[in-house]
Design a protein around this motif. Structure first.
Motif, PDB file in Angstrom:
ATOM      1  N   ALA A   1    -101.800  30.013 -58.167  1.00 26.76           N
ATOM      2  CA  ALA A   1    -102.496  28.676 -57.688  1.00 26.76           C
ATOM      3  C   ALA A   1    -103.108  28.198 -58.955  1.00 26.76           C
ATOM      4  CB  ALA A   1    -103.627  29.188 -57.061  1.00 26.76           C
ATOM      5  N   THR A   2    -103.407  28.512 -59.815  1.00 28.21           N
ATOM      6  CA  THR A   2    -103.983  28.121 -61.388  1.00 28.21           C
ATOM      7  C   THR A   2    -102.919  27.166 -61.974  1.00 28.21           C
ATOM      8  OG1 THR A   2    -105.523  29.804 -61.636  1.00 28.21           O
ATOM      9  CG2 THR A   2    -104.860  28.715 -63.473  1.00 28.21           C
ATOM     10  N   LEU A   3    -101.862  28.026 -61.942  1.00 28.34           N
ATOM     11  CA  LEU A   3    -100.605  27.240 -62.778  1.00 28.34           C
ATOM     12  C   LEU A   3    -100.101  25.993 -61.853  1.00 28.34           C
ATOM     13  CD1 LEU A   3     -98.348  30.209 -63.578  1.00 28.34           C
ATOM     14  CD2 LEU A   3     -99.741  28.767 -65.131  1.00 28.34           C
ATOM     15  N   ILE A   4    -100.271  25.938 -60.434  1.00 29.46           N
ATOM     16  CA  ILE A   4     -99.868  24.850 -59.713  1.00 29.46           C
ATOM     17  C   ILE A   4    -100.833  23.716 -60.012  1.00 29.46           C
ATOM     18  CG2 ILE A   4     -99.657  24.137 -57.161  1.00 29.46           C
ATOM     19  CD1 ILE A   4     -98.052  26.749 -56.745  1.00 29.46           C
ATOM     20  N   THR A   5    -102.241  24.013 -59.851  1.00 29.28           N
ATOM     21  CA  THR A   5    -103.023  23.133 -59.874  1.00 29.28           C
ATOM     22  C   THR A   5    -103.132  22.483 -61.413  1.00 29.28           C
ATOM     23  OG1 THR A   5    -104.470  24.383 -58.378  1.00 29.28           O
ATOM     24  CG2 THR A   5    -105.731  22.795 -59.858  1.00 29.28           C
ATOM     25  N   GLU A   6    -102.964  23.331 -62.426  1.00 22.85           N
ATOM     26  CA  GLU A   6    -102.951  22.835 -63.896  1.00 22.85           C
ATOM     27  C   GLU A   6    -101.686  21.843 -63.948  1.00 22.85           C
ATOM     28  OE1 GLU A   6    -104.840  26.570 -66.215  1.00 22.85           O
ATOM     29  OE2 GLU A   6    -102.598  26.166 -66.316  1.00 22.85           O
ATOM     30  N   GLN A   7    -100.606  21.919 -63.342  1.00 25.87           N
ATOM     31  CA  GLN A   7     -99.585  21.073 -63.479  1.00 25.87           C
ATOM     32  C   GLN A   7     -99.734  19.851 -62.340  1.00 25.87           C
ATOM     33  OE1 GLN A   7     -95.811  22.593 -64.276  1.00 25.87           O
ATOM     34  NE2 GLN A   7     -96.376  24.267 -65.502  1.00 25.87           N
TER      35      GLN A   7
ATOM     36  N   LEU B   1     -99.824  19.799 -59.355  1.00 29.59           N
ATOM     37  CA  LEU B   1     -98.402  19.938 -58.071  1.00 29.59           C
ATOM     38  C   LEU B   1     -99.091  20.610 -56.895  1.00 29.59           C
ATOM     39  CD1 LEU B   1     -95.908  22.000 -59.898  1.00 29.59           C
ATOM     40  CD2 LEU B   1     -95.883  19.351 -59.627  1.00 29.59           C
ATOM     41  N   LEU B   2    -100.543  20.630 -56.749  1.00 32.44           N
ATOM     42  CA  LEU B   2    -101.085  21.150 -55.686  1.00 32.44           C
ATOM     43  C   LEU B   2    -101.129  20.265 -54.359  1.00 32.44           C
ATOM     44  CD1 LEU B   2    -102.684  23.496 -54.412  1.00 32.44           C
ATOM     45  CD2 LEU B   2    -104.980  22.380 -55.020  1.00 32.44           C
ATOM     46  N   ASN B   3    -101.036  18.965 -54.689  1.00 29.54           N
ATOM     47  CA  ASN B   3    -100.871  18.124 -53.515  1.00 29.54           C
ATOM     48  C   ASN B   3     -99.598  18.126 -52.702  1.00 29.54           C
ATOM     49  OD1 ASN B   3    -103.708  17.112 -53.214  1.00 29.54           O
ATOM     50  ND2 ASN B   3    -103.275  15.383 -54.763  1.00 29.54           N
ATOM     51  N   ARG B   4     -98.645  18.539 -53.596  1.00 29.45           N
ATOM     52  CA  ARG B   4     -97.032  18.512 -53.067  1.00 29.45           C
ATOM     53  C   ARG B   4     -96.850  19.882 -52.409  1.00 29.45           C
ATOM     54  NH1 ARG B   4     -93.201  16.660 -57.995  1.00 29.45           N
ATOM     55  NH2 ARG B   4     -91.894  16.506 -56.073  1.00 29.45           N
TER      56      ARG B   4
END
Length: 366
Positions: A43-49, A51-54
């Motif tokens: 979750a952290t890596l996806i948010t940092e990049q 990408l969470l909205n995708r």
């Protein structure tokens, strides 16, 4: 086992791949991440990049939920550390944090995405009684009450029996060394304590120096029979190495420190599997330098077959028919590294009898 086929490892090394996953693949990824205690990292890596909205709605809710839990824990950790400071001040002993709490308080990369269940401290052996007494006066008591458990920890292990707080239920592991005194590896805890450093902004809180933190993580992973969170620990190691080791001099200093502390073999394993499983580039000369501490070509082949299964998520999509054999081998190996055979055999027999409900008291302790 082929680590490149593990969806979780792919996603953690390159979060962008998650943008093309189907819902079925997302379900597999979430399950793998939960089984490996790596959902918060994902979750952290996806948010940092960004990408969470995708991420599709249902898996996104899982990621948001674990992120909130992680943030709540980070706040709780800092609150609990304040209580530990009070207790250790009474014992006139500096607070030296290990592992998860150290990553959080020192603001190190693993801390931003790490869920953990207990607090690990390192204290001089001469201060064990004072520290235990101070913790008891502040509400912690031993979580293992059986005479066997108490003797197991106090006679053979490198830590006191775990202590649980009577109201907050936080668990403290008080270590006086990185490995049991019966183990063949014996890093000098005085050298390790002498090299600890204060946390930025928290001079009253100390953690291991960078090299020792890497070595402790390597020892914890490759000198233990508990591989339930092995992949999480390997990613923590990756974070620590990339954070602290920036150039050739840093690599040489890390190898020198490992040899000085008699931890060349755990470092060899750590670097080997960081390279093989997580694609971390390791200078060839470091492998050569640690060569005398490696098991040899045939030994490496056998250990690769075992470790690479043990380091995978505990999920059916990441296992084969040899995975249970590998996990059992790692369990026995971890105990064999803790104590000599004449102590190991009766200990394992006692644990087996307990699991078969053939003993009235709980002999767990290792």
């Amino acid at each position: 086992m082929n680590p490149t086929k593990c969806l979780l490892i792919k996603a953690l090394l390159a979060p962008g791949v998650t943008t093309s996953l189907s819902l079925n693949e997302w379900e597999t990824l979430i399950r793998q991440a939960r089984s490996a205690q790596l959902l918060s990292r994902l979750a952290t890596l996806i948010t940092e990049q960004g990408l969470l909205n995708r991420v599709p709605d249902k898996p996104r809710q899982h990621l948001i939920s674990i992120s909130r839990l992680c943030e709540r824990q980070r706040t709780a950790v800092r609150w609990e550390v304040e209580h530990l400071l009070e207790a250790l001040d009474q014992a006139q002993t500096p607070l030296v944090l290990l592992k998860g709490a150290a990553y959080e308080m020192a603001d190190l990369p693993p801390g931003r995405c790490r869920i953990f269940g207990d607090f690990d401290l390192l204290v001089p052996k001469s201060k064990l009684d004072a520290v235990e007494t101070a913790l008891m006066m502040h509400g912690w008591s031993s979580a293992h009450q059986s005479p066997y458990d108490q003797r197991y920890y106090r006679t053979w292990m490198h830590e006191l029996p775990p202590m649980r707080h009577i109201s907050r239920q936080s668990v403290i592991d008080v270590h006086h060394s990185l490995v049991p005194e019966t183990a063949p590896l014996r890093p000098d805890p005085k050298k390790i304590l002498a090299a600890t450093v204060a946390c930025d902004g928290h001079p009253e809180i100390r953690v291991l120096c960078g090299n020792d933190m890497i070595l402790h993580s390597a020892v914890h992973l490759f000198h233990d029979g508990e591989f339930d969170n092995a992949l999480r620990d390997l990613f923590d190691l990756r974070d620590l190495v990339t954070h602290f080791v920036q150039d050739e001099r840093d690599w040489s200093n890390l190898a020198d420190r490992a040899i000085e502390l008699n931890l060349g073999r755990p470092l060899h394993y750590a670097l080997r599997y960081l390279q093989r499983m997580l694609d971390l580039s390791i200078p060839t000369h470091i492998h050569t330098r640690l060569g005398p501490h490696a098991p040899g070509p045939v030994g490496n082949i056998l250990r690769d077959a075992i470790f690479e299964r043990g380091l995978m998520p505990s999920h059916e999509t990441c296992s084969d028919w040899l995975s249970p054999v590998a996990m059992f081998a790692l369990y026995v190996r971890g105990h064999a590294l803790r104590m000599p055979f004449h102590l190991l055999l009766p200990h394992l027999v006692r644990k087996a009898l307990y699991r078969g409900n053939l003993l009235p008291e709980n002999p767990r302790g290792g």
